[in-house]
Design a protein around this motif. Structure first.
Motif, short mmCIF file in Angstrom:
data_model
loop_
_atom_site.label_atom_id
_atom_site.label_comp_id
_atom_site.label_asym_id
_atom_site.label_seq_id
_atom_site.Cartn_x
_atom_site.Cartn_y
_atom_site.Cartn_z
N LEU A 1 5.24 -14.14 8.93
CA LEU A 1 6.39 -13.35 8.49
C LEU A 1 7.31 -13.18 9.68
O LEU A 1 6.86 -12.87 10.79
N ASP A 2 8.61 -13.39 9.47
CA ASP A 2 9.55 -13.34 10.59
C ASP A 2 9.98 -11.93 10.94
O ASP A 2 10.11 -11.59 12.12
N LEU A 3 10.20 -11.09 9.93
CA LEU A 3 10.67 -9.74 10.20
C LEU A 3 10.47 -8.89 8.95
O LEU A 3 10.28 -9.41 7.84
N THR A 4 10.51 -7.58 9.15
CA THR A 4 10.47 -6.66 8.02
C THR A 4 11.12 -5.35 8.43
O THR A 4 11.31 -5.08 9.62
N VAL A 5 11.51 -4.56 7.44
CA VAL A 5 11.95 -3.21 7.70
C VAL A 5 10.75 -2.31 7.46
O VAL A 5 10.15 -2.31 6.38
N MET A 6 10.35 -1.58 8.49
CA MET A 6 9.13 -0.79 8.45
C MET A 6 9.45 0.68 8.16
O MET A 6 10.19 1.33 8.91
N ARG A 7 8.92 1.17 7.06
CA ARG A 7 9.10 2.59 6.71
C ARG A 7 8.13 3.45 7.52
O ARG A 7 6.99 3.04 7.74
N PHE B 1 12.72 5.94 0.72
CA PHE B 1 13.37 5.26 1.84
C PHE B 1 14.51 4.43 1.25
O PHE B 1 14.27 3.60 0.36
N ASP B 2 15.71 4.65 1.73
CA ASP B 2 16.89 4.10 1.09
C ASP B 2 16.86 2.57 1.09
O ASP B 2 16.86 1.93 2.13
N HIS B 3 16.84 2.00 -0.11
CA HIS B 3 16.70 0.56 -0.27
C HIS B 3 17.90 -0.20 0.31
O HIS B 3 17.74 -1.28 0.89
N GLN B 4 19.08 0.35 0.14
CA GLN B 4 20.26 -0.33 0.66
C GLN B 4 20.32 -0.27 2.18
O GLN B 4 20.64 -1.26 2.84
N ALA B 5 19.97 0.88 2.75
CA ALA B 5 19.98 1.00 4.21
C ALA B 5 18.96 0.05 4.83
O ALA B 5 19.23 -0.61 5.85
N GLY B 6 17.77 -0.03 4.23
CA GLY B 6 16.76 -0.94 4.75
C GLY B 6 17.19 -2.39 4.65
O GLY B 6 16.96 -3.19 5.57
N ASP C 1 0.81 -1.22 0.00
CA ASP C 1 0.00 0.00 0.00
C ASP C 1 0.84 1.27 0.00
O ASP C 1 0.33 2.37 0.18
N TYR C 2 2.14 1.12 -0.19
CA TYR C 2 3.07 2.25 -0.11
C TYR C 2 2.65 3.41 -1.01
O TYR C 2 2.59 4.56 -0.58
N TRP D 1 9.44 -6.33 3.17
CA TRP D 1 10.17 -5.09 2.89
C TRP D 1 9.15 -3.95 2.81
O TRP D 1 8.38 -3.86 1.85
N GLY D 2 9.12 -3.11 3.83
CA GLY D 2 8.27 -1.92 3.81
C GLY D 2 7.38 -1.77 5.02
O GLY D 2 7.14 -0.66 5.48
N GLY D 3 6.84 -2.88 5.54
CA GLY D 3 6.03 -2.78 6.75
C GLY D 3 4.67 -2.16 6.55
O GLY D 3 4.17 -1.48 7.44
N GLY D 4 4.04 -2.43 5.40
CA GLY D 4 2.67 -1.97 5.18
C GLY D 4 1.67 -2.88 5.87
O GLY D 4 2.03 -3.81 6.60
N LYS D 5 0.39 -2.62 5.62
CA LYS D 5 -0.67 -3.32 6.32
C LYS D 5 -0.59 -4.84 6.14
O LYS D 5 -0.70 -5.59 7.12
#
Length: 379
Positions: free
Chosen positions: A315-321, A188-193, A90-91, A300-304
């Motif tokens: 899901l085990d983990l995500t990077v949430m923007r 949101f920086d893709h490499q940093a995430g 939903d980004y 990747w993103g942490g949407g709904k």
């Protein structure tokens, strides 16, 4: 056949040369745009240290309450948006909601023309959207580099200096554009995430990591997310890549790729998913095989959709923007230009990201969710 179809879609418009440039662009092979000269954000800031303070000050404005526009407007500002929003993530849709909400809080009079598409849509559909946007003669065009067919048209826009270009979901300036840069790179920086994810996924060196890569489509996102993880994995002595698949950001293709990889490599214990859609496809495959508890998979993103999968323990983990930051940043950049403060707008705005896992406490996740969707959730 394609030439004729696209030509019919491109009548001469008020901005000379765009129709022909777009026609040439759509007929070129995708490989013509495969070797981009992106500058990683960390490297860019080392090359341009003055941008660090500018970025920090601008980030403070983005995170603060809105302060209404002080400069008078002779007419509404025209903004055209072209987004690949037809995907599970939903980004893109939330970005528009946050953008408009902040524009209204800033008391900016505006007109908005929005075109949405899918990453794998027929190029002729994108041609139509681009031509309609440019014929409207907007002051700002919000576009992206997510697909490989975008770059040459962007260069034509930059060369003519109109409309002002905001590149969404891109935080790595292109070296070839250094003399005629976009108005703003934002996202949101893709490499940093990806580094945040890799630090967590590769931290335990006591167990071998046998993983497969689930790319999105060929292009920018897959390279900066997927290839970054591969490089970090190659530096880890207990990590081994078993396979890789391009999924065109299609959850069904991601599911099928995961099933194939599970059949080929029963010892697979990790998947790296480059997008929400690929992660959800992988989860479906693991559910079908009864291996949700045996294979680590990220979002990747942490949407709904990803947050719901986290709560279910799938899901085990995500990077949430902090998702709404990018829409707010675009609105604040336009406000700065209307107030003749363009020199205070950084070349790049990269929003905050936080790692969350299935073990993140619910009260902590709620705080992050309220912050990430502070505008879009209320729309």
């Amino acid at each position: 056949m394609l030439l004729a179809r696209i030509a019919r879609l491109l009548p001469p418009g008020p901005i000379a040369g765009y129709g022909l440039a777009l026609l040439v662009l759509l007929l070129l092979p995708l490989q013509a745009f495969s070797n981009e000269d992106y500058t990683p954000l960390d490297d860019y800031l080392q090359q341009h240290p003055e941008q660090t303070e500018r970025m920090a000050k601008f980030a403070s404005i983005v995170s603060s309450p809105a302060v209404a526009l002080t400069a008078p407007q002779s007419r509404p500002v025209r903004i055209a948006i072209i987004y690949p929003a037809f995907q599970t993530s939903d980004y893109w849709r939330l970005s528009i909601l946050a953008f408009e909400a902040r524009l209204k809080e800033l008391n900016i009079s505006y007109e908005l023309q929005t075109h949405l598409s899918g990453l794998s849509d027929d190029p002729a559909a994108l041609a139509t959207q681009l031509q309609q946007s440019l014929d409207w003669q907007p002051d700002y065009l919000v576009f992206t580099l997510g697909a490989l067919i975008h770059r040459q048209l962007i260069e034509k826009i930059l060369a003519q200096k109109t409309p002002r270009l905001i590149l969404q979901n891109v935080t790595t300036p292109l070296q070839n554009w250094s003399s005629h840069t976009p108005f703003l790179y934002v996202g949101f920086d893709h490499q940093a995430g990806t580094r945040l994810l890799a630090q967590a996924m590769l931290a335990d060196t006591s167990t071998p990591k046998q993983y497969a890569m689930l790319y999105s489509s060929h292009g920018y996102i897959s390279r900066l997310r997927g290839d970054t993880f591969i490089r970090l994995g190659n530096d880890n002595p207990v990590t081994r890549q078993l396979g890789s698949y391009y999924t065109d950001n299609d959850s069904n293709l991601a599911r099928d790729a995961t099933l194939q990889e599970l059949d080929r490599h029963p010892d697979l214990n990790m998947l790296f998913a480059c997008t929400t859609d690929t992660a959800l496809g992988a989860i479906e495959a693991l559910r079908m095989r009864g291996k949700l508890d045996q294979v680590t998979v990220n979002g990747w993103g942490g949407g709904k959709a990803e947050l719901e999968a986290l709560r279910r323990g799938e899901l085990d983990l995500t990077v949430m923007r902090m998702n709404d930051d990018n829409g707010v940043a675009m609105a604040e950049a336009i406000k700065a230009e209307l107030e003749q403060r363009s020199d205070q707008v950084p070349q790049v705005f990269s929003g905050e990201m936080v790692l969350v896992t299935r073990d993140t406490p619910p009260d902590e996740l709620k705080v992050l969710t309220d912050k990430a969707f502070r505008y879009s959730a209320a729309q």
